[in-house]
Motif scaffolding. Structure first.
Motif, PDB file in Angstrom:
ATOM      1  N   LYS A  97       3.144   8.827  -3.628  1.00  0.00           N
ATOM      2  CA  LYS A  97       3.248  10.290  -3.695  1.00  0.00           C
ATOM      3  C   LYS A  97       4.594  10.706  -4.271  1.00  0.00           C
ATOM      4  O   LYS A  97       4.694  11.600  -5.102  1.00  0.00           O
ATOM      5  CB  LYS A  97       3.059  10.884  -2.299  1.00  0.00           C
ATOM      6  N   GLU A  98       5.648  10.034  -3.805  1.00  0.00           N
ATOM      7  CA  GLU A  98       7.012  10.291  -4.275  1.00  0.00           C
ATOM      8  C   GLU A  98       7.826   9.029  -4.059  1.00  0.00           C
ATOM      9  O   GLU A  98       7.646   8.336  -3.058  1.00  0.00           O
ATOM     10  CB  GLU A  98       7.642  11.449  -3.500  1.00  0.00           C
ATOM     11  N   ILE A 105       5.459   3.877  -8.547  1.00  0.00           N
ATOM     12  CA  ILE A 105       4.938   5.018  -9.316  1.00  0.00           C
ATOM     13  C   ILE A 105       3.589   4.664  -9.931  1.00  0.00           C
ATOM     14  O   ILE A 105       2.635   5.443  -9.850  1.00  0.00           O
ATOM     15  CB  ILE A 105       5.953   5.453 -10.394  1.00  0.00           C
ATOM     16  N   ASN A 106       3.502   3.479 -10.513  1.00  0.00           N
ATOM     17  CA  ASN A 106       2.262   3.042 -11.165  1.00  0.00           C
ATOM     18  C   ASN A 106       1.132   2.753 -10.183  1.00  0.00           C
ATOM     19  O   ASN A 106      -0.018   2.615 -10.589  1.00  0.00           O
ATOM     20  CB  ASN A 106       2.517   1.807 -12.033  1.00  0.00           C
ATOM     21  N   ASN A 107       1.484   2.634  -8.894  1.00  0.00           N
ATOM     22  CA  ASN A 107       0.474   2.364  -7.872  1.00  0.00           C
ATOM     23  C   ASN A 107       0.281   3.560  -6.937  1.00  0.00           C
ATOM     24  O   ASN A 107      -0.060   3.400  -5.772  1.00  0.00           O
ATOM     25  CB  ASN A 107       0.816   1.083  -7.112  1.00  0.00           C
ATOM     26  N   ASN A 108       0.514   4.732  -7.492  1.00  0.00           N
ATOM     27  CA  ASN A 108       0.159   6.013  -6.873  1.00  0.00           C
ATOM     28  C   ASN A 108       0.936   6.405  -5.631  1.00  0.00           C
ATOM     29  O   ASN A 108       0.386   7.048  -4.729  1.00  0.00           O
ATOM     30  CB  ASN A 108      -1.351   6.062  -6.593  1.00  0.00           C
ATOM     31  N   ASP A 134       0.864  -1.185   0.000  1.00  0.00           N
ATOM     32  CA  ASP A 134       0.000   0.000   0.000  1.00  0.00           C
ATOM     33  C   ASP A 134       0.899   1.233   0.000  1.00  0.00           C
ATOM     34  O   ASP A 134       1.410   1.645   1.041  1.00  0.00           O
ATOM     35  CB  ASP A 134      -0.917   0.013   1.224  1.00  0.00           C
ATOM     36  N   CYS A 135       1.088   1.808  -1.173  1.00  0.00           N
ATOM     37  CA  CYS A 135       1.966   2.966  -1.303  1.00  0.00           C
ATOM     38  C   CYS A 135       1.214   4.233  -1.705  1.00  0.00           C
ATOM     39  O   CYS A 135       1.828   5.274  -1.913  1.00  0.00           O
ATOM     40  CB  CYS A 135       3.072   2.675  -2.310  1.00  0.00           C
ATOM     41  N   VAL A 136      -0.083   4.166  -1.753  1.00  0.00           N
ATOM     42  CA  VAL A 136      -0.894   5.301  -2.207  1.00  0.00           C
ATOM     43  C   VAL A 136      -0.620   6.517  -1.322  1.00  0.00           C
ATOM     44  O   VAL A 136      -0.721   6.449  -0.094  1.00  0.00           O
ATOM     45  CB  VAL A 136      -2.395   4.949  -2.206  1.00  0.00           C
ATOM     46  N   ASN A 137      -0.246   7.615  -1.985  1.00  0.00           N
ATOM     47  CA  ASN A 137       0.039   8.900  -1.331  1.00  0.00           C
ATOM     48  C   ASN A 137       1.149   8.829  -0.280  1.00  0.00           C
ATOM     49  O   ASN A 137       1.178   9.632   0.645  1.00  0.00           O
ATOM     50  CB  ASN A 137      -1.240   9.487  -0.717  1.00  0.00           C
TER      51      ASN A 137
END
Length: 116
Positions: free
Chosen positions: A46-47, A41-44, A20-23
């Motif tokens: 933030k940086e 990057i493809n899984n949203n 879970d890397c979103v934001n």
């Protein structure tokens, strides 16, 4: 190809890891050619920031995200004090040192996910 420790992480393996890397601001400390970086990057994420030792691989990763160094074991807690997540596929020969180092320098509340 690059050295005996070079094992790019397949996307299906990353899917199984349920990252879970979103934001989130994410560190990839052994970026290789950037498979994990691409996934984040493809899984949203933030940086995404990375570290890569091999100079040729580092050039590839620099085209994808910010690279803050070449040797993760020299990375300090100050350099990554703002990250939320570490996702890595460390060198198999000394993965334990890399995982321990991640726990030593990760900011409070940072999640660490490692393929080992």
């Amino acid at each position: 190809m690059f050295d005996k420790e070079f094992f790019p992480t397949p996307e299906n393996v990353l899917d199984l890891m349920q990252i879970d890397c979103v934001n989130k601001i994410v560190l990839e400390p052994h970026a290789g050619k950037g498979n994990i970086v691409d996934y984040l990057i493809n899984n949203n994420a933030k940086e995404v920031i990375a570290i890569e030792l091999n100079k040729d691989l580092k050039k590839i990763v620099e085209s994808k995200c910010k690279v803050i160094g070449s040797d993760f074991l020299e990375c300090t807690e100050e350099e990554i004090s703002h990250i939320d997540l570490i996702v890595m596929n460390p060198p198999f020969s000394n993965a334990d040192k890399h995982i321990i180092h991640a726990f030593e320098i990760a900011p409070e509340g940072c999640e660490i996910i490692s393929l080992c």
